[in-house]
Write a protein that holds these residues in place. Structure first.
Motif, short mmCIF file in Angstrom:
data_model
loop_
_atom_site.label_atom_id
_atom_site.label_comp_id
_atom_site.label_asym_id
_atom_site.label_seq_id
_atom_site.Cartn_x
_atom_site.Cartn_y
_atom_site.Cartn_z
N ALA A 96 4.65 -48.05 -1.25
CA ALA A 96 5.49 -47.83 -2.44
C ALA A 96 4.62 -48.20 -3.63
O ALA A 96 4.17 -49.34 -3.74
N ARG A 97 4.40 -47.21 -4.53
CA ARG A 97 3.47 -47.48 -5.63
C ARG A 97 3.99 -46.86 -6.92
O ARG A 97 4.86 -45.99 -6.92
N ILE A 98 3.46 -47.32 -7.99
CA ILE A 98 3.88 -46.88 -9.31
C ILE A 98 3.69 -45.36 -9.47
O ILE A 98 2.71 -44.79 -8.99
N GLN A 99 4.65 -44.73 -10.11
CA GLN A 99 4.60 -43.28 -10.31
C GLN A 99 3.85 -42.97 -11.61
O GLN A 99 4.40 -43.05 -12.70
N ILE A 100 2.59 -42.64 -11.46
CA ILE A 100 1.75 -42.27 -12.61
C ILE A 100 0.73 -41.24 -12.15
O ILE A 100 0.49 -41.08 -10.96
N ASP A 101 0.13 -40.55 -13.11
CA ASP A 101 -0.94 -39.62 -12.78
C ASP A 101 -2.08 -40.39 -12.11
O ASP A 101 -2.51 -41.43 -12.61
N GLY A 102 -2.56 -39.87 -11.02
CA GLY A 102 -3.65 -40.52 -10.31
C GLY A 102 -3.22 -41.62 -9.37
O GLY A 102 -4.05 -42.20 -8.68
N ALA A 128 12.96 -48.29 -12.53
CA ALA A 128 14.04 -47.64 -11.75
C ALA A 128 15.23 -48.59 -11.63
O ALA A 128 15.08 -49.74 -11.23
N ALA A 129 16.40 -48.07 -11.95
CA ALA A 129 17.61 -48.91 -11.95
C ALA A 129 18.08 -49.23 -10.54
O ALA A 129 18.67 -50.28 -10.29
N ASP A 130 17.85 -48.31 -9.62
CA ASP A 130 18.30 -48.49 -8.24
C ASP A 130 17.12 -48.28 -7.30
O ASP A 130 16.58 -47.17 -7.20
N MET A 131 16.72 -49.32 -6.61
CA MET A 131 15.57 -49.23 -5.72
C MET A 131 15.94 -48.70 -4.33
O MET A 131 15.05 -48.35 -3.54
N TYR A 169 14.33 -45.41 -2.97
CA TYR A 169 12.89 -45.51 -2.75
C TYR A 169 12.59 -46.37 -1.53
O TYR A 169 11.64 -46.10 -0.77
N VAL A 170 13.42 -47.39 -1.31
CA VAL A 170 13.28 -48.19 -0.10
C VAL A 170 13.53 -47.33 1.13
O VAL A 170 12.77 -47.39 2.12
N GLN A 171 14.57 -46.51 1.10
CA GLN A 171 14.88 -45.65 2.24
C GLN A 171 13.75 -44.63 2.47
O GLN A 171 13.41 -44.33 3.62
N ALA A 172 13.19 -44.12 1.38
CA ALA A 172 12.10 -43.14 1.52
C ALA A 172 10.87 -43.76 2.15
O ALA A 172 10.18 -43.14 2.97
N GLY A 204 5.50 -55.90 -12.12
CA GLY A 204 6.13 -57.15 -11.71
C GLY A 204 7.62 -57.10 -11.47
O GLY A 204 8.10 -57.42 -10.37
N THR A 205 8.39 -56.67 -12.46
CA THR A 205 9.85 -56.65 -12.28
C THR A 205 10.25 -55.61 -11.24
O THR A 205 11.18 -55.84 -10.46
N ASP A 206 9.55 -54.48 -11.22
CA ASP A 206 9.84 -53.46 -10.21
C ASP A 206 9.48 -53.96 -8.82
O ASP A 206 10.20 -53.70 -7.84
N SER A 207 8.36 -54.66 -8.71
CA SER A 207 7.94 -55.21 -7.43
C SER A 207 8.99 -56.18 -6.90
O SER A 207 9.37 -56.13 -5.72
#
Length: 404
Positions: A177-183, A212-215, A218-221, A236-239
């Protein structure tokens, strides 16, 4: 095949991941002489350049650098000459960072040590002045910058090493599970390099939007298809939010955490941090040897009990600079610039022997080691999984300072 530019773009993200006018401050330390005591010798000057604000802020660097400085000077400095450090804050401004580099040149510093900054343009000024950067926390274009002489392998090696270690622990379906950015897909590429020797690849590579308001989706994915271990590369907060949701849905899942200031995420999780895996570039204090004990003692003398974070990086950078400087007759910046690429076997007791003769590890010109140290959180402490550094690509043991 991913280009180096794409992989560097992902590596650049290591600094903001877990983190929510040039200062002329000089750190005054006791003058040094062989065996300790005082000396009237001319100081050997260094500079610490860092972002004290913004997404790459790491003010704790100063704590570690000061501790290293005091320790080196108390033990004779550089052939009886004390080290004197100027701290230059960038204000998260590339123009101020450039001024820091110009100030380093005007002060006649021998090296920049322990740097951590998202600014990169100043490196051209240092390069043209032949001022080496020793022991920086590297990211992005640092990994191709010839002025950089790092001590560890940064995000590419830590990611590969963590994936390799999870496979060695018996996990067969490792997802990310990683940040959604180009590259951002390059992170799974780093992990796959570490999984090659186990004949594995990342099962699910799930990009997670920042904030993301609801994780739960993404956890299920990331759990789909029978995932049994997960690498997280998130802010940090997303992690914190992702791992909390993950612990609800799959309480026994193995989790490796990648990013900067991971201790802040661990602290936010509290007891839920137990079981988190990390890959470190340095021996943690829980691995008791002379060097780690010296580190804890040096920090304590500065009145600091917290030893995690980038404090250890800056402390180690000062020690590595001192060892390198002792190898040249007169440790000027130009002498070091010429000599550093020929050096190997530098021993600071916190890493495998450091060398700057052969880079291009993992395809990155300024990565000189493929070794990392795997730890697992328990009771708020980073405890060794193995008592050795391990190669990120083969899982073989690396030369490791002995316990004492």
């Amino acid at each position: 095949m991913r280009t180096l530019r794409t992989r560097l773009a992902a590596a650049m993200l290591v600094l903001p991941l877990a983190l929510s006018a040039c200062s002329n401050d000089k750190t005054k330390s006791p003058a040094a002489a062989p065996g300790g005591g005082s000396s009237a010798g001319n100081p050997v000057k260094v500079m610490l350049i860092y972002d004290e604000t913004g997404s790459g802020a790491a003010p704790e660097l100063v704590d570690g650098a000061n501790a290293g400085l005091a320790q080196v000077n108390a033990n004779g400095g550089i052939k009886g000459r004390p080290i004197e450090m100027t701290v230059c804050k960038t204000g998260n401004d590339p123009n101020i960072a450039d001024n820091c580099a110009r100030q380093a040149q005007s002060l006649g510093v021998s090296a920049v040590v322990g740097e951590l900054t998202l600014q990169k343009g100043h490196e051209k000024i240092l390069r043209e002045a032949k001022i080496p950067i020793i022991g920086a926390v590297t990211s992005g274009t640092d990994l191709t910058e010839i002025a950089q002489f790092p001590l560890d392998g940064s995000t590419p090696i830590q990611t590969a090493s963590l994936a390799n270690a999870l496979a060695a622990q018996g996990f067969k379906k490792i997802s990310m599970a990683r940040i959604q950015i180009d590259g951002g897909g390059a992170f799974s590429g780093f992990a796959n390099q570490g999984l090659t020797s186990a004949g594995q690849k990342i099962l699910n590579d799930v990009p997670v939007p920042t904030g993301a308001a609801d994780m739960a989706p993404y956890v299920q994915a990331v759990l789909a298809g029978g995932t049994d271990a997960i690498l997280t590369v998130l802010p940090g907060t997303d992690s914190t939010a992702f791992i909390k949701q993950l612990k609800k849905d799959a309480p026994n899942i193995a989790i490796g955490i990648i990013g900067t200031q991971k201790e802040k995420v661990a602290d936010a999780l509290g007891t839920a941090s137990d079981g988190l895996y990390e890959a470190l570039g340095y021996l943690p204090p829980s691995y008791e040897n002379t060097a780690t004990k010296n580190y804890v003692a040096a920090m304590s003398k500065q009145g600091i009990s917290e030893t995690r974070g980038f404090r250890l990086n800056a402390y180690a950078a000062v020690l590595a600079f001192a060892e390198a400087a002792k190898k040249v007759p007169d440790p000027t910046n130009t002498a070091l610039w010429d000599a550093l690429p020929t050096m190997s076997g530098i021993d600071i007791g916190l890493t495998p022997p450091i060398q700057w003769q052969k880079g291009n590890v993992g395809g990155y010109p300024r990565i000189f080691t493929s070794c990392a140290f795997i730890v697992k959180y328990s009771g708020g402490k980073e405890l060794p999984v193995y008592d050795t550094f391990r190669d990120a690509y083969t899982g073989q043991n690396c030369t490791t300072p002995p316990k004492s």
